[in-house]
Structure formats: structure tokens, C-alpha cells
Write a protein that holds these residues in place. Sequence first.
Motif, PDB file in Angstrom:
ATOM      1  N   MET A  21     -11.039  -8.195 -11.566  1.00 33.63           N
ATOM      2  CA  MET A  21     -11.721  -6.925 -11.841  1.00 33.63           C
ATOM      3  C   MET A  21     -12.167  -6.261 -10.541  1.00 33.63           C
ATOM      4  SD  MET A  21     -11.881  -6.383 -15.170  1.00 33.63           S
ATOM      5  CE  MET A  21     -13.171  -5.160 -15.222  1.00 33.63           C
ATOM      6  N   LEU A  22     -12.623  -7.084  -9.606  1.00 30.87           N
ATOM      7  CA  LEU A  22     -13.091  -6.559  -8.329  1.00 30.87           C
ATOM      8  C   LEU A  22     -11.940  -5.927  -7.550  1.00 30.87           C
ATOM      9  CD1 LEU A  22     -15.395  -6.239  -6.319  1.00 30.87           C
ATOM     10  CD2 LEU A  22     -14.830  -8.498  -5.410  1.00 30.87           C
ATOM     11  N   VAL A  23     -10.789  -6.594  -7.549  1.00 31.45           N
ATOM     12  CA  VAL A  23      -9.627  -6.036  -6.852  1.00 31.45           C
ATOM     13  C   VAL A  23      -9.207  -4.722  -7.491  1.00 31.45           C
ATOM     14  CG1 VAL A  23      -7.186  -6.387  -6.341  1.00 31.45           C
ATOM     15  CG2 VAL A  23      -8.804  -8.243  -5.980  1.00 31.45           C
ATOM     16  N   THR A  24      -9.227  -4.689  -8.840  1.00 30.02           N
ATOM     17  CA  THR A  24      -8.890  -3.443  -9.544  1.00 30.02           C
ATOM     18  C   THR A  24      -9.853  -2.332  -9.151  1.00 30.02           C
ATOM     19  OG1 THR A  24      -8.005  -4.686 -11.429  1.00 30.02           O
ATOM     20  CG2 THR A  24      -8.580  -2.383 -11.812  1.00 30.02           C
ATOM     21  N   ALA A  25     -11.147  -2.662  -9.119  1.00 26.21           N
ATOM     22  CA  ALA A  25     -12.145  -1.661  -8.733  1.00 26.21           C
ATOM     23  C   ALA A  25     -11.990  -1.257  -7.276  1.00 26.21           C
ATOM     24  CB  ALA A  25     -13.549  -2.215  -8.974  1.00 26.21           C
ATOM     25  N   LEU A  26     -11.658  -2.218  -6.415  1.00 26.59           N
ATOM     26  CA  LEU A  26     -11.530  -1.930  -4.994  1.00 26.59           C
ATOM     27  C   LEU A  26     -10.343  -1.028  -4.695  1.00 26.59           C
ATOM     28  CD1 LEU A  26     -12.451  -5.330  -3.301  1.00 26.59           C
ATOM     29  CD2 LEU A  26     -13.720  -3.176  -3.177  1.00 26.59           C
ATOM     30  N   TYR A  27      -9.217  -1.233  -5.410  1.00 25.59           N
ATOM     31  CA  TYR A  27      -8.088  -0.367  -5.084  1.00 25.59           C
ATOM     32  C   TYR A  27      -8.332   1.054  -5.582  1.00 25.59           C
ATOM     33  CZ  TYR A  27      -5.537  -0.512  -9.640  1.00 25.59           C
ATOM     34  OH  TYR A  27      -5.134  -0.374 -10.946  1.00 25.59           O
ATOM     35  N   ASN A  28      -9.093   1.203  -6.675  1.00 22.98           N
ATOM     36  CA  ASN A  28      -9.497   2.550  -7.080  1.00 22.98           C
ATOM     37  C   ASN A  28     -10.431   3.167  -6.041  1.00 22.98           C
ATOM     38  OD1 ASN A  28      -8.505   3.426  -9.857  1.00 22.98           O
ATOM     39  ND2 ASN A  28      -9.174   1.346 -10.288  1.00 22.98           N
ATOM     40  N   THR A  29     -11.323   2.340  -5.526  1.00 19.54           N
ATOM     41  CA  THR A  29     -12.260   2.810  -4.512  1.00 19.54           C
ATOM     42  C   THR A  29     -11.538   3.132  -3.207  1.00 19.54           C
ATOM     43  OG1 THR A  29     -13.964   1.412  -5.510  1.00 19.54           O
ATOM     44  CG2 THR A  29     -14.406   2.244  -3.305  1.00 19.54           C
ATOM     45  N   ALA A  30     -10.566   2.279  -2.840  1.00 15.37           N
ATOM     46  CA  ALA A  30      -9.801   2.520  -1.625  1.00 15.37           C
ATOM     47  C   ALA A  30      -9.013   3.825  -1.727  1.00 15.37           C
ATOM     48  CB  ALA A  30      -8.857   1.347  -1.358  1.00 15.37           C
ATOM     49  N   SER A  31      -8.439   4.086  -2.910  1.00 18.64           N
ATOM     50  CA  SER A  31      -7.701   5.332  -3.109  1.00 18.64           C
ATOM     51  C   SER A  31      -8.614   6.528  -2.910  1.00 18.64           C
ATOM     52  CB  SER A  31      -7.092   5.366  -4.517  1.00 18.64           C
ATOM     53  OG  SER A  31      -6.106   4.368  -4.664  1.00 18.64           O
ATOM     54  N   ILE A 171      -3.774  -1.119  -2.184  1.00 18.75           N
ATOM     55  CA  ILE A 171      -4.597  -0.853  -1.007  1.00 18.75           C
ATOM     56  C   ILE A 171      -3.724  -0.729   0.246  1.00 18.75           C
ATOM     57  CG2 ILE A 171      -6.363  -1.837   0.508  1.00 18.75           C
ATOM     58  CD1 ILE A 171      -7.607  -3.107  -2.015  1.00 18.75           C
ATOM     59  N   LEU A 172      -2.689  -1.559   0.327  1.00 15.86           N
ATOM     60  CA  LEU A 172      -1.852  -1.593   1.528  1.00 15.86           C
ATOM     61  C   LEU A 172      -0.894  -0.408   1.617  1.00 15.86           C
ATOM     62  CD1 LEU A 172      -0.976  -5.406   1.688  1.00 15.86           C
ATOM     63  CD2 LEU A 172      -2.643  -4.165   3.065  1.00 15.86           C
ATOM     64  N   ILE A 173      -0.324  -0.004   0.470  1.00 15.33           N
ATOM     65  CA  ILE A 173       0.733   1.012   0.532  1.00 15.33           C
ATOM     66  C   ILE A 173       0.236   2.442   0.329  1.00 15.33           C
ATOM     67  CG2 ILE A 173       2.449  -0.658  -0.243  1.00 15.33           C
ATOM     68  CD1 ILE A 173       2.459   0.675  -2.969  1.00 15.33           C
ATOM     69  N   SER A 174      -1.000   2.607  -0.157  1.00 21.55           N
ATOM     70  CA  SER A 174      -1.506   3.967  -0.383  1.00 21.55           C
ATOM     71  C   SER A 174      -1.466   4.834   0.869  1.00 21.55           C
ATOM     72  CB  SER A 174      -2.932   3.907  -0.948  1.00 21.55           C
ATOM     73  OG  SER A 174      -2.923   3.505  -2.291  1.00 21.55           O
ATOM     74  N   PRO A 175      -1.923   4.345   2.031  1.00 21.66           N
ATOM     75  CA  PRO A 175      -1.858   5.203   3.225  1.00 21.66           C
ATOM     76  C   PRO A 175      -0.428   5.619   3.580  1.00 21.66           C
ATOM     77  CG  PRO A 175      -3.262   3.304   3.614  1.00 21.66           C
ATOM     78  CD  PRO A 175      -2.559   3.061   2.320  1.00 21.66           C
ATOM     79  N   PHE A 176       0.529   4.721   3.348  1.00 21.30           N
ATOM     80  CA  PHE A 176       1.930   5.045   3.633  1.00 21.30           C
ATOM     81  C   PHE A 176       2.410   6.198   2.760  1.00 21.30           C
ATOM     82  CE2 PHE A 176       6.441   4.443   2.536  1.00 21.30           C
ATOM     83  CZ  PHE A 176       7.007   4.580   3.802  1.00 21.30           C
ATOM     84  N   PHE A 177       2.101   6.131   1.466  1.00 20.50           N
ATOM     85  CA  PHE A 177       2.540   7.189   0.555  1.00 20.50           C
ATOM     86  C   PHE A 177       1.798   8.502   0.818  1.00 20.50           C
ATOM     87  CE2 PHE A 177       4.354   3.690  -1.768  1.00 20.50           C
ATOM     88  CZ  PHE A 177       5.428   4.240  -2.461  1.00 20.50           C
ATOM     89  N   ILE A 178       0.485   8.402   1.088  1.00 20.60           N
ATOM     90  CA  ILE A 178      -0.333   9.622   1.250  1.00 20.60           C
ATOM     91  C   ILE A 178      -0.059  10.317   2.573  1.00 20.60           C
ATOM     92  CG2 ILE A 178      -2.689  10.522   1.416  1.00 20.60           C
ATOM     93  CD1 ILE A 178      -3.569   8.171  -0.371  1.00 20.60           C
ATOM     94  N   PHE A 179      -0.059   9.537   3.667  1.00 20.79           N
ATOM     95  CA  PHE A 179      -0.018  10.138   5.001  1.00 20.79           C
ATOM     96  C   PHE A 179       1.366  10.064   5.659  1.00 20.79           C
ATOM     97  CE2 PHE A 179      -4.407   8.410   4.469  1.00 20.79           C
ATOM     98  CZ  PHE A 179      -5.034   9.638   4.298  1.00 20.79           C
ATOM     99  N   THR A 180       1.979   8.876   5.670  1.00 23.77           N
ATOM    100  CA  THR A 180       3.276   8.731   6.341  1.00 23.77           C
ATOM    101  C   THR A 180       4.350   9.558   5.652  1.00 23.77           C
ATOM    102  OG1 THR A 180       2.660   6.481   6.994  1.00 23.77           O
ATOM    103  CG2 THR A 180       4.987   7.090   7.183  1.00 23.77           C
ATOM    104  N   LEU A 181       4.407   9.459   4.307  1.00 23.97           N
ATOM    105  CA  LEU A 181       5.384  10.249   3.554  1.00 23.97           C
ATOM    106  C   LEU A 181       4.886  11.662   3.290  1.00 23.97           C
ATOM    107  CD1 LEU A 181       6.696   7.643   0.927  1.00 23.97           C
ATOM    108  CD2 LEU A 181       7.670   8.270   3.150  1.00 23.97           C
ATOM    109  N   ASP A 182       3.633  11.934   3.655  1.00 22.74           N
ATOM    110  CA  ASP A 182       3.023  13.257   3.479  1.00 22.74           C
ATOM    111  C   ASP A 182       3.084  13.722   2.018  1.00 22.74           C
ATOM    112  OD1 ASP A 182       1.635  15.453   4.432  1.00 22.74           O
ATOM    113  OD2 ASP A 182       3.459  16.612   4.829  1.00 22.74           O
TER     114      ASP A 182
END
Length: 440
Positions: A21-31, A171-182
Motif C-alpha cells: 500500500m505504501l509503494v502504491t501511495a508513494l508512486y502516486n505521490t512521486a507522480s 517511480i523510476l520511469i515517470s521522469p523518462f516519460f514526462i521529461f525525456t520523451l517530453d
Amino acid sequence: MTQARVPSLVLKLGIPTMLSMLVTALYNTASTYYVSYLGTSAVGAMGVVFALQTIIQAMGIMIGQGCASQTSRLLGAKQYVHANTLASSGLCMVLFLSVGFACLAFAGLDSLLTWMGATETILPYARSYCRVILLAAPFMAASFTLNNFLRSEGLAIIGMVGLGIGGVLNILISPFFIFTLDAGIAGAAWATALSQTISFSVLLLHYLRGNGSIQLHWSYVSKKASLYASIFKFGFPSLTRNSLGAIAVSALNLMAGLYGDAGVAAMSVVGRVMMVTNAFLIGLGQGFQPVLGYNWGAKLFSRVKLALDATICMGMALMAALGTLGFVFAPEVIGFFEVNDPEVLAIGVLALRLQCAVALLTPTNVIGNMAFQVIGRAGVATLLAATRQGLFFLPFILILPGHFGILGVQMAQPLAEMCSFIVCGYFLWHFRKEVKDRLN
């Protein structure tokens, strides 16, 4: 389930679920953290679509707990075939319902998002995010269903691994999709959709290999309407709790939107932070449920009483600690997520502190509802599920802002927790007395 020390058993089952549950909450928070670099309106969009994600999760949890509340008792009574039939039928049910929901949501997407609180400036971001999330709705809902199956047979660690893999990947791939792939906010959605699909695949693979006490197979899928009615009956408290949660988020967004995108963004951030905090308690409660159900089915009422008392005490100690930390470090927590707008920080800090101040009351509200659900008292469980976000929060969030402005938005949830504590505490006290009477 019937012999190990009860507090240790609750923790053994609860900690893996807590972590998942914590990981699920954290990836929502990380997003939310990553999206905050796209602006206040983008953060507000995350809060709006969160209400829709809550509905998707509600379907999965409803069917999962509607089955699990029965299968834990059936496994305790050694009725394995019936447990297999319930689980196999439940998985088909969640896939069918989630596909239907996604199609309906696509058909009226803009109207739905506006109803959920999207302003004119938030709507384009919410639309881009939501379209992708709906594509993954069946896998998202089914993951929560399978996780409940695993908990009902004491395999919470497998559920933790399945949901955890998806959460960490997100958590790991979100920055790649958001910023690297624009791809912007749509990139955050694609990262979430891919991660949820992988989690579903990992959890399903466990059953396809024939592991565990419950077996999933097409041959077990029932054609009896009464079986699906029983799943709905025992899962309805969960559906009530989570659906009212989605409605509450929508109402919160609408009322916070009266104070601009900053109001929506601030309450969205607070909601994500409290989701992380509550993940600990919900995980503990979900570890408690199979212990209670198994021993209730086996008529070991001394263990039922011990499970209830131990879980409430552990929950209160946990929430007291987390609430204190959240209250003291509220400026740092909200500041971590808001990189653009100081108004969001000002609104969010007070809202977070007010919610942390009543964190000690939350275990009674959550555990009380879970206890009645798992022993099959759907009516009382549904009533208790409706108290926090339905009977109390909705009136408060609709009435208080008219009298207190943004302060009314900020204090609606804490007041709802206080009122819910009185109602849930009353029913829980009587249940504990009933268990003591059965021991005599």
C-alpha cells in the motif's frame, strides 16, 4: 492462522500489505512531485483524475474483498472448492465491469472531469492524463482484486511483491516519460498504466502456476447469479467507502476550485500525503482482516478478541507517531511538492496540520469498518463505511466554505473524522462486548 501468536500474525500479514500500500501511495505521490514542475494546473489535474482512479480501484477492491471476506472463512472451514469458485468468478467479474466503466467514461470524458472538479485551465491536463489511465483500468482494478485474494489465504508477501514491482517501476520511469520523451502529464499516465499492467501480470502469474490454496480456472467460473450477488453484498461496504471517497474528492475539488487552481492543487497535495500516511494503517487493517475472518470461521473467539484489541492499539500508536511528524514538518512536506506557487504552500500547510491533529482517531474508524465486513455483517459495515466521507464529510465540505471560506475546505475532513470516531467507536465497543460474551 489459528495457532500463531495473534499480534505477530497480524504484523506478519500486515507489514507486507502495508509496504505494498505504501509503494502504491508513494508512486502516486512521486507522480505528483514530477508533475509539479509542469505547473499548478497540472498538479490540480492529478487531484481531479485521482477521483476517477479511486472509482477504478473501488471496483477492484469491492470484488476482491467481497470474495476475500468469504474465502478466508471458507478456507478456515476447509471448503476449498467453494473458495475457488468465488475467486475465479470474481476475477471475471472485475474485468467485465472495469472494461464497461472505461467505455462509459470515454464517452462523456469532459463532462465527467468537470463534474469531478476540473476548472477550464485544469481540464486540458486532466483530459490528457485520464485518457491513458482508462486504457489500463481493467488491469488496475484486477490487481487490487488479486491482491485481496492473496491476503485471504495468508500470502500477503506475494501481493506486496506484485504491487511493489509496479510501484517502484512507476517511480523510476515517470521522469523518462514526462521529461525525456517530453510527453508531459500524459507521460505520467503512460508510466502509471504500464506499471499497473505489469503488477497485474505478476499477480496473475502466481495463480497460473497453480500456487496457493486458491485455484483460479475458467472451469470454476460460476453461472449462478446468487454467487455474484454474494460478492456484491460482502464487497458493498468497500464499494461504499471507496465510491464515497471518489465523490468526496470531487466535492473537495469543486469547493477548493472556488479559490482558484491553487486551492485544488493544495488539497490534491495534502490528499496524496495523507494517502501515504493512511497506507500504513490500511495495510495493518488488511493484515488484521484474514486473521479475524479465519478465527471467526473457526469459532476461536479468544483469538478474535485479541486480534481486535491488538490491531486497534498498534494502529493508534502508529497514527500518533505519523500524525506528530506530519504536524511538525508540514511546511517541509508541502514545500517538497510545490515548486511554483507560494499560495499552494500556505493553503496546504494548515490543511495538513488539521488532518494530522486527528490522526489518532482514524484507527477506530478504519478497523471498525473492516471488522464488520470480514465477519459478514454487511449492513453495519456499509453504514460505517459511509460515515467518514458520506454522512459527515460531504455535508461539511458543501456547507462550511460558505461560512468560513478556504478554512471551511481545510477543516471539513478533520471534523468528519471526529464525528465518525463517535459512531464507529459505539459499534466497535458493542462488537467487542459480544465477543467477550461468546467466550463465557
